[in-house]
Design an enzyme around this catalytic site. Structure first.
Site, PDB file in Angstrom:
ATOM      1  CG  ASP A   1     -10.931 -53.171   4.782  1.00 53.95           C
ATOM      2  OD1 ASP A   1     -11.679 -53.255   5.768  1.00 53.95           O
ATOM      3  OD2 ASP A   1     -11.186 -52.430   3.811  1.00 53.95           O
TER       4      ASP A   1
ATOM      5  CG  ASP B   1     -14.976 -49.560   7.155  1.00 51.89           C
ATOM      6  OD1 ASP B   1     -13.966 -49.861   6.463  1.00 51.89           O
ATOM      7  OD2 ASP B   1     -15.829 -50.392   7.526  1.00 51.89           O
TER       8      ASP B   1
END
Ligand SMILES: NCCCN[C@H]1CC[C@H](N)CC1
Length: 290
Positions: free
Chosen positions: A89, A159
């Site tokens: 993202d 992540d």
């Protein structure tokens, strides 16, 4: 328009469900790895969902992206080369780019649809990809790290999404061994490490693996209201070499340059850095070696 609640229940958190009021669905797709959805919520801004699990919302993403990036990067003097595993993202990239000492950022994200959807619906996260220091690798991080040069990175940030689906291999011993090899002596790993309320077995397994692979292992955590149980943790690990004291940010955030977008930090600061390592008694007793 008829708004309705969407329910997020998942075997990762049996017996409970989390729900958000949906204003409208903005995107629904299926990549070769997972289902991708974006919707406008009534109270948390836009929301990114992968395989029915909330990944981020505009309102509270700061707590996760800022902590996962600055807990490791503020713990070592002038980090230069950083690797992000996952993070498609772009939010973690946005945070890393605040560190002027950083010269080279590799990111290995397996699902290109996540990148494209973030660029379309979450420009304040995807801004991270605009940094000229960022080098994007679309592919499997297990493969990427197997081929990574030994001792290349000052910091590696994992992540990842939950270990059910594309991220399954990212909690297994071989993966952590390739991470330790790719870090320089005294380098640091910050790895998403689930919830202390829901996943103490998984946390114990990850810590056991990391204790065999790294010199030092610590657990830190932050508050993310739209994650199940409202908290998420991180494993902070350091390799043999110069000692890293995660509780003493040698590279304090106040010194950091700001993004071109002049976006201020919304969550991370030196006190939150220190507080993140304070653990409740049940976690210390349930998880050996904390
Ligand atoms: N980069 C967005 C966060 C991805 N991290 C995960 C989201 C889903 C959670 N259950 C676990 C962390």
């Amino acid at each position: 328009k008829a708004s309705k609640f969407v329910y997020f229940n998942n075997p990762m958190w049996p017996g409970e469900a989390h729900s958000l009021l949906v204003e409208n669905i903005l995107f629904k797709g299926k990549s070769e790895y997972q289902e991708v959805m974006v919707f406008e919520s009534a109270s948390y801004g836009k929301v990114l969902v992968l395989d029915g699990i909330v990944q981020l919302t505009e309102k509270d993403e700061c707590a996760y992206q800022e902590m996962i990036a600055h807990l490791p990067l503020c713990s070592i003097p002038s980090p230069k080369t950083v690797l992000v595993v996952g993070g498609g993202d772009g939010g973690v990239l946005r945070e890393i780019s605040r560190h002027d000492s950083v010269e080279h950022i590799d990111i290995c994200e397996i699902d290109e649809m996540v990148i494209n959807v973030s660029k379309q619906f979450f420009p304040q996260l995807a801004v991270g990809f605009e940094d000229p220091r960022v080098h994007l690798h679309v592919g499997d991080a297990v493969e990427f790290l197997r081929n990574a040069k030994q001792g290349k990175y000052d910091a590696i940030i994992v992540d990842s999404s939950d270990p059910v689906g594309p991220a399954q291999e990212l909690v297994e011993m071989p993966f952590f061994q390739t991470i330790a090899r790719a870090l320089r002596p005294g380098g640091v790993l910050c790895n998403m490490a689930e919830s202390m309320w829901l996943h103490t077995h998984l946390i114990q397994d990850m810590i056991s693996i990391c204790r065999q692979t790294f010199k030092d292992v610590h657990y830190a955590w932050t508050s993310v209201p739209t994650y199940p149980s409202g908290v998420i943790g991180f494993l902070l690990c350091s390799t043999e070499g110069p000692t890293v004291d995660f509780r003493n940010p040698v590279n304090p955030i106040e010194k950091l340059g700001h993004l071109k977008s002049k976006r201020e930090l919304k969550f991370y600061n030196s006190e939150m850095h220190l507080a993140a390592f304070a653990l409740p008694s049940f976690l210390k007793s349930e998880v050996k070696a904390l």
